[in-house]
Design a protein around this motif. Structure first.
Motif, short mmCIF file in Angstrom:
data_model
loop_
_atom_site.label_atom_id
_atom_site.label_comp_id
_atom_site.label_asym_id
_atom_site.label_seq_id
_atom_site.Cartn_x
_atom_site.Cartn_y
_atom_site.Cartn_z
N TYR A 153 0.84 -1.20 0.00
CA TYR A 153 0.00 0.00 0.00
C TYR A 153 0.87 1.25 0.00
O TYR A 153 0.69 2.16 -0.81
CB TYR A 153 -0.92 0.00 1.24
CG TYR A 153 -1.46 1.37 1.57
CD1 TYR A 153 -2.47 1.94 0.80
CD2 TYR A 153 -0.94 2.10 2.64
CE1 TYR A 153 -2.95 3.21 1.09
CE2 TYR A 153 -1.42 3.37 2.94
CZ TYR A 153 -2.42 3.92 2.15
OH TYR A 153 -2.89 5.17 2.44
N ALA A 154 1.85 1.30 0.92
CA ALA A 154 2.72 2.47 1.03
C ALA A 154 3.54 2.64 -0.24
O ALA A 154 3.73 3.76 -0.73
CB ALA A 154 3.63 2.33 2.25
N ASP A 155 4.02 1.53 -0.80
CA ASP A 155 4.85 1.62 -2.01
C ASP A 155 4.03 2.11 -3.21
O ASP A 155 4.52 2.90 -4.02
CB ASP A 155 5.47 0.26 -2.32
CG ASP A 155 6.52 0.34 -3.41
OD1 ASP A 155 7.66 0.71 -3.09
OD2 ASP A 155 6.19 0.07 -4.58
N ASN A 156 2.79 1.66 -3.31
CA ASN A 156 1.92 2.14 -4.39
C ASN A 156 1.68 3.64 -4.26
O ASN A 156 1.70 4.37 -5.25
CB ASN A 156 0.58 1.40 -4.35
CG ASN A 156 0.47 0.35 -5.44
OD1 ASN A 156 1.45 0.01 -6.10
ND2 ASN A 156 -0.71 -0.19 -5.62
N GLU A 157 1.41 4.10 -3.02
CA GLU A 157 1.22 5.53 -2.80
C GLU A 157 2.48 6.30 -3.17
O GLU A 157 2.43 7.36 -3.79
CB GLU A 157 0.86 5.78 -1.33
CG GLU A 157 -0.50 5.24 -0.91
CD GLU A 157 -1.65 5.97 -1.60
OE1 GLU A 157 -1.93 7.12 -1.24
OE2 GLU A 157 -2.27 5.37 -2.50
N ASP A 158 3.62 5.77 -2.77
CA ASP A 158 4.90 6.42 -3.04
C ASP A 158 5.16 6.52 -4.54
O ASP A 158 5.49 7.59 -5.07
CB ASP A 158 6.02 5.60 -2.36
CG ASP A 158 7.42 6.07 -2.74
OD1 ASP A 158 7.61 7.30 -2.90
OD2 ASP A 158 8.32 5.23 -2.87
N ARG A 159 5.00 5.41 -5.26
CA ARG A 159 5.29 5.41 -6.70
C ARG A 159 4.30 6.27 -7.47
O ARG A 159 4.59 6.71 -8.58
CB ARG A 159 5.28 3.97 -7.23
CG ARG A 159 6.46 3.16 -6.70
CD ARG A 159 6.41 1.71 -7.12
NE ARG A 159 7.42 0.93 -6.42
CZ ARG A 159 8.37 0.21 -7.02
NH1 ARG A 159 8.45 0.17 -8.33
NH2 ARG A 159 9.25 -0.46 -6.31
N SER A 160 3.13 6.52 -6.87
CA SER A 160 2.13 7.38 -7.52
C SER A 160 2.31 8.84 -7.10
O SER A 160 1.53 9.70 -7.52
CB SER A 160 0.72 6.91 -7.15
OG SER A 160 0.51 5.57 -7.57
N GLY A 161 3.30 9.11 -6.24
CA GLY A 161 3.57 10.48 -5.82
C GLY A 161 2.58 11.03 -4.81
O GLY A 161 2.46 12.24 -4.66
N VAL A 192 -8.13 10.61 -4.19
CA VAL A 192 -9.02 9.75 -4.97
C VAL A 192 -8.35 8.40 -5.14
O VAL A 192 -7.17 8.31 -5.49
CB VAL A 192 -9.28 10.38 -6.36
CG1 VAL A 192 -10.15 9.45 -7.19
CG2 VAL A 192 -9.94 11.74 -6.20
N LYS A 193 -9.08 7.35 -4.87
CA LYS A 193 -8.51 6.01 -4.98
C LYS A 193 -8.26 5.68 -6.45
O LYS A 193 -9.13 5.88 -7.30
CB LYS A 193 -9.45 4.97 -4.38
CG LYS A 193 -9.56 5.07 -2.86
CD LYS A 193 -10.44 3.96 -2.32
CE LYS A 193 -10.53 4.05 -0.80
NZ LYS A 193 -11.39 3.00 -0.25
N PRO A 194 -7.07 5.12 -6.76
CA PRO A 194 -6.80 4.76 -8.14
C PRO A 194 -7.65 3.57 -8.57
O PRO A 194 -8.01 2.72 -7.75
CB PRO A 194 -5.31 4.37 -8.11
CG PRO A 194 -5.07 3.93 -6.69
CD PRO A 194 -5.98 4.79 -5.85
N VAL A 195 -7.99 3.53 -9.83
CA VAL A 195 -8.74 2.39 -10.36
C VAL A 195 -7.81 1.20 -10.42
O VAL A 195 -6.71 1.28 -10.97
CB VAL A 195 -9.26 2.71 -11.79
CG1 VAL A 195 -9.99 1.50 -12.34
CG2 VAL A 195 -10.17 3.92 -11.75
#
Length: 302
Positions: free
Chosen positions: A93-101, A232-235
């Motif tokens: 979860y944290a890594d996805n948030e990080d890579r999405s900025g 906003v949550k990513p699709v």
């Protein structure tokens, strides 16, 4: 029940246990078990430490009795899978948030809590190389992003070239970030080993596989921003189908394969891991562990 100053190293694991008391008592139990085992190694002789550790043991015994009907407590194999999957989902979860900025306190705490839970896995035995790598990366990322935001700088998303390996574990009172700067990549000019800033090179951690569409467990222990401030949550992106080893299809036991009790235990462990992964809809991990179990029971080898 605050730990004495001599046991500073386990403060955050105890805080994580407290945060999970109502959310996930299995996580709370193993965090306290780790804290007790680690505390015994640090200082079990001075009166205040001994008194604290005895109280912690009593608390663990009480929890064990209350949770006796939980497989994750009665069977270490299941407990190991529970903690590992929880730590990995928080990391993803944290890594996805990080890579999405999307840099915010929620993801910083998730990175750091994941690193603490990878510590906790040591109660079941030695950590895998992969979990050691994830722990190091999560701890460093939490410190790096926190300090960037604290200094009014924009963090670089995704893996960076890691120059230092020393970390400051002293997070703030609310678990939001470290109180001192860690030794690591310079905050204003992250190092990418000579590559242009907009094209970071593959770092020591670029081989960490992140399945698209990963999300945090429902009870991620972090402060949730107010509704109007929530991103906003990513699709979710469709996951790629994992590759199945063709040699394992329609496979039966080869010749005179004699399985030991340890082989059966390991095969059971892989099946438990697969079951836990499916609870989080992690097909890739489930297939990987089922293939390991199938190979082991049909060939006697891993």
């Amino acid at each position: 029940m605050a730990a004495p100053p001599q046991l500073k190293a386990i403060h955050h694991h105890l805080r994580t246990a407290q945060e999970h008391e109502g959310r996930d008592p299995v996580v709370a139990y193993y965090c306290r078990l780790y804290a007790m085992q680690t505390g015994m190694k640090i200082d079990s002789k001075t009166p205040e430490c001994r008194k604290f550790l005895v109280k912690l043991m009593d608390q663990l015994e009480k929890m064990k009795n209350e949770l006796s009907d939980h497989e994750s407590i009665s069977q270490e194999v299941v407990g190991n899978a529970h903690i590992e999957n929880y730590a990995l989902k928080m990391f993803l979860y944290a890594d996805n948030e990080d890579r999405s900025g999307r840099f915010q306190k929620n993801m910083i705490k998730s990175f750091y809590t994941a690193s603490l839970l990878f510590d906790v896995l040591s109660v079941f035995g030695e950590l895998t190389d992969e979990n050691i790598q994830h722990r190091k990366y999560a701890k460093w990322k939490a410190a790096y992003i926190h300090n960037c935001l604290k200094n009014g700088e924009t963090p670089q998303a995704g893996p960076l070239g890691l120059e230092g390996e020393a970390y400051d574990d002293e997070f703030g009172a609310e678990g939001g970030g470290p109180s001192q700067s860690p030794q690591g990549p310079p905050h204003s000019q992250p190092s990418f080993h000579g590559h242009p800033t907009n094209q970071p090179s593959a770092s020591n951690f670029s081989n960490i596989q992140i399945p698209p569409g990963s999300h945090a467990p429902a009870n991620t222990p972090a402060e949730i921003p107010p509704p109007e401030a929530q991103p906003v949550k990513p699709v979710p992106v469709p996951r790629a189908m994992p590759v199945v080893d063709p040699s394992l299809l329609n496979n039966t036991q080869e010749g005179d394969v004699r399985l030991t009790a340890e082989d059966f235990t390991r095969a059971q462990k892989y099946c438990k891991y697969a079951g836990s992964a499916l609870q989080y809809e992690d097909v890739g991990t489930a297939v990987q562990n089922l293939q390991k179990a199938l190979k082991l029971i049909t060939t006697g080898k891993e």
